[in-house]
Scaffold this motif. Structure first.
Motif, PDB file in Angstrom:
ATOM      1  N   VAL A   1       0.841  -1.201   0.000  1.00  0.00           N
ATOM      2  CA  VAL A   1       0.000   0.000   0.000  1.00  0.00           C
ATOM      3  C   VAL A   1       0.876   1.251   0.000  1.00  0.00           C
ATOM      4  N   SER A   2       1.956   1.220   0.772  1.00  0.00           N
ATOM      5  CA  SER A   2       2.827   2.403   0.825  1.00  0.00           C
ATOM      6  C   SER A   2       3.493   2.667  -0.527  1.00  0.00           C
ATOM      7  N   ARG A   3       3.608   1.631  -1.351  1.00  0.00           N
ATOM      8  CA  ARG A   3       4.182   1.821  -2.691  1.00  0.00           C
ATOM      9  C   ARG A   3       3.179   2.398  -3.682  1.00  0.00           C
ATOM     10  N   VAL A   4       1.871   2.158  -3.471  1.00  0.00           N
ATOM     11  CA  VAL A   4       0.877   2.621  -4.446  1.00  0.00           C
ATOM     12  C   VAL A   4       0.204   3.930  -4.053  1.00  0.00           C
ATOM     13  N   PHE A   5       0.157   4.226  -2.750  1.00  0.00           N
ATOM     14  CA  PHE A   5      -0.451   5.492  -2.322  1.00  0.00           C
ATOM     15  C   PHE A   5       0.540   6.639  -2.527  1.00  0.00           C
ATOM     16  N   GLU A   6       0.031   7.728  -3.083  1.00  0.00           N
ATOM     17  CA  GLU A   6       0.807   8.964  -3.196  1.00  0.00           C
ATOM     18  C   GLU A   6       0.118  10.011  -2.324  1.00  0.00           C
ATOM     19  N   ASP A   7       0.870  10.960  -1.823  1.00  0.00           N
ATOM     20  CA  ASP A   7       0.320  12.078  -1.035  1.00  0.00           C
ATOM     21  C   ASP A   7      -0.517  11.589   0.136  1.00  0.00           C
ATOM     22  N   PHE A   8      -0.122  10.483   0.751  1.00  0.00           N
ATOM     23  CA  PHE A   8      -0.889   9.915   1.855  1.00  0.00           C
ATOM     24  C   PHE A   8      -0.780  10.790   3.090  1.00  0.00           C
ATOM     25  N   THR A   9      -1.928  11.048   3.724  1.00  0.00           N
ATOM     26  CA  THR A   9      -1.921  11.775   4.994  1.00  0.00           C
ATOM     27  C   THR A   9      -3.156  11.416   5.809  1.00  0.00           C
ATOM     28  N   TYR A  10      -2.961  11.318   7.104  1.00  0.00           N
ATOM     29  CA  TYR A  10      -4.103  11.151   7.997  1.00  0.00           C
ATOM     30  C   TYR A  10      -4.671  12.525   8.293  1.00  0.00           C
ATOM     31  N   VAL A  11      -5.992  12.641   8.241  1.00  0.00           N
ATOM     32  CA  VAL A  11      -6.649  13.929   8.456  1.00  0.00           C
ATOM     33  C   VAL A  11      -7.470  13.967   9.739  1.00  0.00           C
ATOM     34  N   ARG A  12      -7.685  12.785  10.343  1.00  0.00           N
ATOM     35  CA  ARG A  12      -8.485  12.738  11.563  1.00  0.00           C
ATOM     36  C   ARG A  12      -8.219  11.423  12.284  1.00  0.00           C
ATOM     37  N   GLU A  13      -8.252  11.499  13.601  1.00  0.00           N
ATOM     38  CA  GLU A  13      -8.061  10.311  14.421  1.00  0.00           C
ATOM     39  C   GLU A  13      -9.151  10.272  15.484  1.00  0.00           C
ATOM     40  N   ILE A  14      -9.793   9.134  15.603  1.00  0.00           N
ATOM     41  CA  ILE A  14     -10.885   8.959  16.567  1.00  0.00           C
ATOM     42  C   ILE A  14     -10.549   7.728  17.407  1.00  0.00           C
ATOM     43  N   ALA A  15     -10.706   7.835  18.731  1.00  0.00           N
ATOM     44  CA  ALA A  15     -10.405   6.695  19.600  1.00  0.00           C
ATOM     45  C   ALA A  15     -11.473   6.571  20.670  1.00  0.00           C
ATOM     46  N   ASN A  16     -11.699   5.329  21.104  1.00  0.00           N
ATOM     47  CA  ASN A  16     -12.623   5.152  22.216  1.00  0.00           C
ATOM     48  C   ASN A  16     -11.878   5.405  23.525  1.00  0.00           C
ATOM     49  N   ALA A  17     -12.614   5.447  24.616  1.00  0.00           N
ATOM     50  CA  ALA A  17     -12.056   5.851  25.907  1.00  0.00           C
ATOM     51  C   ALA A  17     -10.925   4.949  26.385  1.00  0.00           C
ATOM     52  N   ASP A  18     -11.015   3.641  26.144  1.00  0.00           N
ATOM     53  CA  ASP A  18      -9.964   2.759  26.648  1.00  0.00           C
ATOM     54  C   ASP A  18      -8.772   2.636  25.691  1.00  0.00           C
ATOM     55  N   GLY A  19      -8.853   3.289  24.527  1.00  0.00           N
ATOM     56  CA  GLY A  19      -7.736   3.311  23.595  1.00  0.00           C
ATOM     57  C   GLY A  19      -7.536   2.042  22.797  1.00  0.00           C
ATOM     58  N   ARG A  20      -8.463   1.103  22.894  1.00  0.00           N
ATOM     59  CA  ARG A  20      -8.279  -0.161  22.173  1.00  0.00           C
ATOM     60  C   ARG A  20      -8.900  -0.155  20.787  1.00  0.00           C
ATOM     61  N   ASP A  21      -9.738   0.835  20.497  1.00  0.00           N
ATOM     62  CA  ASP A  21     -10.328   0.983  19.161  1.00  0.00           C
ATOM     63  C   ASP A  21      -9.999   2.372  18.638  1.00  0.00           C
ATOM     64  N   HIS A  22      -9.482   2.387  17.402  1.00  0.00           N
ATOM     65  CA  HIS A  22      -9.114   3.650  16.763  1.00  0.00           C
ATOM     66  C   HIS A  22      -9.628   3.663  15.333  1.00  0.00           C
ATOM     67  N   ALA A  23      -9.942   4.856  14.862  1.00  0.00           N
ATOM     68  CA  ALA A  23     -10.260   5.083  13.455  1.00  0.00           C
ATOM     69  C   ALA A  23      -9.342   6.200  12.965  1.00  0.00           C
ATOM     70  N   PHE A  24      -8.619   5.934  11.913  1.00  0.00           N
ATOM     71  CA  PHE A  24      -7.705   6.908  11.326  1.00  0.00           C
ATOM     72  C   PHE A  24      -8.201   7.228   9.921  1.00  0.00           C
ATOM     73  N   VAL A  25      -8.716   8.424   9.714  1.00  0.00           N
ATOM     74  CA  VAL A  25      -9.247   8.861   8.427  1.00  0.00           C
ATOM     75  C   VAL A  25      -8.085   9.410   7.595  1.00  0.00           C
ATOM     76  N   PHE A  26      -8.015   8.984   6.333  1.00  0.00           N
ATOM     77  CA  PHE A  26      -6.897   9.402   5.492  1.00  0.00           C
ATOM     78  C   PHE A  26      -7.351   9.851   4.110  1.00  0.00           C
ATOM     79  N   THR A  27      -6.444  10.539   3.434  1.00  0.00           N
ATOM     80  CA  THR A  27      -6.584  10.859   2.020  1.00  0.00           C
ATOM     81  C   THR A  27      -5.289  10.450   1.332  1.00  0.00           C
ATOM     82  N   ALA A  28      -5.391  10.170   0.051  1.00  0.00           N
ATOM     83  CA  ALA A  28      -4.226   9.803  -0.755  1.00  0.00           C
ATOM     84  C   ALA A  28      -4.619   9.909  -2.219  1.00  0.00           C
TER      85      ALA A  28
END
Length: 130
Positions: free
Chosen positions: A48-75
């Motif tokens: 994936v790192s070889r095919v994505f260009e201009d990759f960046t995370y634009v938002r990070e969401i986590a639950n209270a205990d830190g065991r679930d995360h969502a990382f929103v990206f564009t590329a």
């Protein structure tokens, strides 16, 4: 910054692989069946790192205990702008044991599927070589 995000954004493949549980399950936005195991997941992420260009995370969401995360990206993939999200679950040891990726729009998902398809032989070789 979250260690996962830092590893991805700096392309530190060793740090990223170290965050994966041995039994991690990777669910791709462009493959029918999930992939199981650290070696194949790490190889896919390198692909994936070889095919994505201009990759960046634009938002990070986590639950209270830190065991679930969502990382929103564009590329960009083959000239198409893609938006996506990495949904991660961390086990009790802080390792990623579930990694689900979703992307949009459909035209970019198709471009991603084609680009990753072209990487598949290399991915399989990298995964098998571990």
């Amino acid at each position: 910054m979250h260690p996962f995000r830092k590893a991805v954004e700096t392309r530190d493949h060793a740090a990223l692989e170290a965050l994966l549980a041995e039994d991690v399950v990777f669910t791709s936005p462009v493959a029918f069946k999930p992939y199981s195991g650290k070696a194949i997941t790490a190889a896919i992420l390198r692909g994936v790192s070889r095919v994505f260009e201009d990759f960046t995370y634009v938002r990070e969401i986590a639950n209270a205990d830190g065991r679930d995360h969502a990382f929103v990206f564009t590329a960009t993939v083959d000239g198409r702008r893609i938006q996506g999200c990495d949904f991660l679950h961390f086990d009790k040891d802080g390792k990623i044991d579930d990694f689900l990726v979703m992307v949009r729009p459909l035209s970019a998902a198709k471009a991603l599927a084609e680009a990753m398809g072209a990487q598949f032989d290399r991915i399989a070789q990298e995964a098998g070589g571990r």
